[in-house]
Design a protein around this motif. Sequence first.
Motif, PDB file in Angstrom:
ATOM      1  N   LEU A 184       1.095  -1.186   0.017  1.00  0.00           N
ATOM      2  CA  LEU A 184       0.012  -0.027  -0.006  1.00  0.00           C
ATOM      3  C   LEU A 184       0.892   1.331  -0.111  1.00  0.00           C
ATOM      4  N   GLN A 185       0.516   2.071  -0.745  1.00  0.00           N
ATOM      5  CA  GLN A 185       1.158   3.339  -0.998  1.00  0.00           C
ATOM      6  C   GLN A 185       0.561   4.434  -0.381  1.00  0.00           C
ATOM      7  N   VAL A 186       1.055   5.299   0.666  1.00  0.00           N
ATOM      8  CA  VAL A 186       0.314   6.667   0.961  1.00  0.00           C
ATOM      9  C   VAL A 186       0.993   7.833   0.475  1.00  0.00           C
ATOM     10  N   HIS A 188       1.037  12.166   0.325  1.00  0.00           N
ATOM     11  CA  HIS A 188       0.565  13.445   0.803  1.00  0.00           C
ATOM     12  C   HIS A 188       0.847  14.700  -0.132  1.00  0.00           C
ATOM     13  N   TYR A 189      -0.128  15.248  -0.377  1.00  0.00           N
ATOM     14  CA  TYR A 189      -0.166  16.480  -1.098  1.00  0.00           C
ATOM     15  C   TYR A 189      -0.525  17.829  -0.472  1.00  0.00           C
ATOM     16  N   GLN A 190       0.684  18.676  -0.376  1.00  0.00           N
ATOM     17  CA  GLN A 190       0.482  20.068  -0.025  1.00  0.00           C
ATOM     18  C   GLN A 190      -0.353  20.953  -0.716  1.00  0.00           C
ATOM     19  N   GLN A 194       0.264  17.893  -6.909  1.00  0.00           N
ATOM     20  CA  GLN A 194      -0.798  17.473  -7.741  1.00  0.00           C
ATOM     21  C   GLN A 194       0.194  16.162  -8.606  1.00  0.00           C
ATOM     22  N   TYR A 195      -0.838  15.277  -9.167  1.00  0.00           N
ATOM     23  CA  TYR A 195      -0.141  14.179  -9.903  1.00  0.00           C
ATOM     24  C   TYR A 195      -0.723  14.306 -11.198  1.00  0.00           C
ATOM     25  N   LYS A 196       0.053  14.822 -12.255  1.00  0.00           N
ATOM     26  CA  LYS A 196      -0.610  15.035 -13.517  1.00  0.00           C
ATOM     27  C   LYS A 196      -0.888  13.747 -14.319  1.00  0.00           C
ATOM     28  N   PRO A 197      -1.950  13.825 -15.261  1.00  0.00           N
ATOM     29  CA  PRO A 197      -2.469  12.513 -15.952  1.00  0.00           C
ATOM     30  C   PRO A 197      -1.397  11.647 -16.260  1.00  0.00           C
ATOM     31  N   HIS A 198      -1.715  10.304 -16.204  1.00  0.00           N
ATOM     32  CA  HIS A 198      -0.943   9.422 -16.465  1.00  0.00           C
ATOM     33  C   HIS A 198      -1.756   8.033 -16.382  1.00  0.00           C
ATOM     34  N   TYR A 199      -0.985   6.743 -16.868  1.00  0.00           N
ATOM     35  CA  TYR A 199      -1.526   5.549 -16.871  1.00  0.00           C
ATOM     36  C   TYR A 199      -0.969   4.963 -15.811  1.00  0.00           C
ATOM     37  N   ASP A 200      -1.795   4.007 -15.058  1.00  0.00           N
ATOM     38  CA  ASP A 200      -0.857   3.285 -14.029  1.00  0.00           C
ATOM     39  C   ASP A 200      -0.196   2.057 -14.494  1.00  0.00           C
ATOM     40  N   TYR A 201      -0.606   1.467 -15.641  1.00  0.00           N
ATOM     41  CA  TYR A 201       0.227   0.291 -16.422  1.00  0.00           C
ATOM     42  C   TYR A 201       1.488   0.649 -16.817  1.00  0.00           C
ATOM     43  N   ALA A 235      -9.299  16.726  -6.516  1.00  0.00           N
ATOM     44  CA  ALA A 235     -10.114  15.395  -7.218  1.00  0.00           C
ATOM     45  C   ALA A 235      -9.265  14.769  -8.037  1.00  0.00           C
ATOM     46  N   THR A 236      -9.619  13.183  -8.091  1.00  0.00           N
ATOM     47  CA  THR A 236      -8.977  12.079  -8.953  1.00  0.00           C
ATOM     48  C   THR A 236      -9.838  12.449 -10.185  1.00  0.00           C
ATOM     49  N   THR A 237      -9.049  12.793 -11.348  1.00  0.00           N
ATOM     50  CA  THR A 237      -9.658  12.999 -12.547  1.00  0.00           C
ATOM     51  C   THR A 237      -9.571  12.107 -13.654  1.00  0.00           C
ATOM     52  N   LEU A 267      -6.405   6.870 -18.575  1.00  0.00           N
ATOM     53  CA  LEU A 267      -5.682   8.226 -18.180  1.00  0.00           C
ATOM     54  C   LEU A 267      -6.429   8.763 -16.835  1.00  0.00           C
ATOM     55  N   HIS A 268      -5.413   9.064 -15.865  1.00  0.00           N
ATOM     56  CA  HIS A 268      -6.190   9.761 -14.669  1.00  0.00           C
ATOM     57  C   HIS A 268      -4.972  10.685 -13.978  1.00  0.00           C
ATOM     58  N   GLY A 269      -5.504  11.556 -13.279  1.00  0.00           N
ATOM     59  CA  GLY A 269      -4.588  12.355 -12.456  1.00  0.00           C
ATOM     60  C   GLY A 269      -5.109  13.004 -10.881  1.00  0.00           C
ATOM     61  N   GLY A 270      -4.152  13.373 -10.328  1.00  0.00           N
ATOM     62  CA  GLY A 270      -4.602  14.160  -9.157  1.00  0.00           C
ATOM     63  C   GLY A 270      -4.598  15.508  -9.330  1.00  0.00           C
ATOM     64  N   ALA A 271      -5.802  16.101  -9.417  1.00  0.00           N
ATOM     65  CA  ALA A 271      -5.622  17.458  -9.652  1.00  0.00           C
ATOM     66  C   ALA A 271      -5.117  18.311  -8.585  1.00  0.00           C
ATOM     67  N   LYS A 283      -3.523   1.285  -3.676  1.00  0.00           N
ATOM     68  CA  LYS A 283      -3.185  -0.187  -4.047  1.00  0.00           C
ATOM     69  C   LYS A 283      -3.161  -0.421  -5.332  1.00  0.00           C
ATOM     70  N   TRP A 284      -2.220  -0.716  -5.767  1.00  0.00           N
ATOM     71  CA  TRP A 284      -2.218  -1.158  -7.259  1.00  0.00           C
ATOM     72  C   TRP A 284      -2.086  -2.777  -7.336  1.00  0.00           C
ATOM     73  N   LEU A 285      -2.874  -3.432  -8.416  1.00  0.00           N
ATOM     74  CA  LEU A 285      -3.214  -4.668  -8.223  1.00  0.00           C
ATOM     75  C   LEU A 285      -2.381  -5.468  -9.609  1.00  0.00           C
TER      76      LEU A 285
HETATM   77  O1  PD2 Z   1      -3.967  11.000  -5.452  1.00  0.00           O
HETATM   78  C1  PD2 Z   1      -4.701  10.601  -6.580  1.00  0.00           C
HETATM   79  O2  PD2 Z   1      -6.044  11.150  -6.645  1.00  0.00           O
HETATM   80  C2  PD2 Z   1      -3.986   9.944  -7.589  1.00  0.00           C
HETATM   81  C3  PD2 Z   1      -4.378  10.353  -9.193  1.00  0.00           C
HETATM   82  C4  PD2 Z   1      -3.692   9.533  -9.890  1.00  0.00           C
HETATM   83  C5  PD2 Z   1      -3.294   8.899  -7.119  1.00  0.00           C
HETATM   84  C6  PD2 Z   1      -2.789   8.307  -8.374  1.00  0.00           C
HETATM   85  N1  PD2 Z   1      -3.195   8.355  -9.593  1.00  0.00           N
HETATM   86  C7  PD2 Z   1      -2.142   6.844  -7.937  1.00  0.00           C
HETATM   87  O3  PD2 Z   1      -1.675   6.833  -6.878  1.00  0.00           O
HETATM   88  O4  PD2 Z   1      -1.696   6.229  -8.945  1.00  0.00           O
END
Ligand code: PD2
Length: 291
Positions: A184-186, A188-190, A194-201, A235-237, A267-271, A283-285
């Motif tokens: 499990l990864q934790v 913390h965003y101040q 942000q986490y720009k849009p990406h693919y997890d694979y 938000a997660t976008t 494609l998803h990101g953390g705004a 959690k990545w599976l």
């Molecule tokens: O924190 C998020 O919302 C977020 C967005 C995109 C987390 C991840 N990806 C990730 O951990 O892969």
Amino acid sequence: MTQVITPELRRWIVDQVVAGHAPETVLQSMCTSGWQEDVALDALETTLAQHLSEHGVNPATVVPVGSQSPRTTPVVPEPDMATAPSVIDLGDRRVSVLLTLASPRVVVFGGFLSDGECDALVATAQPRLARSLTVEVQTGGEAVNADRTSNGMFFRRGESELISNIESRIARLLRWPLENGEGLQVLHYQPGAQYKPHYDYFDPEAPGSATILKRGGQRVGTLVMYLNTPTQGGATTFPDVGLAVAAQRGNAVFFSYDRPHPTTQTLHGGAPVLAGEKWVATKWLREGEFV
Ligand code: PD2
Ligand code: ZN
């Protein structure tokens, strides 16, 4: 010597499988602790068949331990939505279904973690945080990435009761073996992070992917759990479909991808966090056991 299958052993087998361990893993543990393989296999199959029939599942539809197909478990992680439930009872917790999307496959859950679990994850992670790295598909290593301005840490799988309980709940919710999960990864965003849009694979064409894929194959699903509620933003976008999942403490967003390709629309990101802070656990599976 005759080995006897006691009620205690049957209960242990059911507990292991209910906790999310793959039957193959349970078989392996039994053999390691001295059970003859044929006796262990028989105990496993008869115990699980009885358990399933007691729970209304026809054992004839279930794949024997060790066989490849046909399978009744989904090909990617997927909650049991057969009855379009508004609440999924996971035994230790009742989780609500807030949103489902077919493509990309996205499900948003309410109340996946208790407030106490969220607080305990943050408190345990905080002293171990460091600037987030991303897996480098070019090299197979990890590096600081300007697209990811959060701090993070990884828990080892099963490193505490808190982590085991959450991992086992994820395995039950998504019907995916606990062993196929990364630690499990934790994050913390101040404010401003942000986490720009990406693919997890992992990009199969990238030179470093072969090394990464040795540890359990491709990623096939992600569960992002929100540990607090940011004041604004975060938000997660999912830009391909214009979806934004608001970060709300205890809720979680799940998405899966059955092939490592942009046509999955995952494609998803953390705004950017605009006010307050944001804490998530991811959690990545993987397709197979993550080692
Ligand atoms: O924190 C998020 O919302 C977020 C967005 C995109 C987390 C991840 N990806 C990730 O951990 O892969
Ligand atoms: Zn991601």
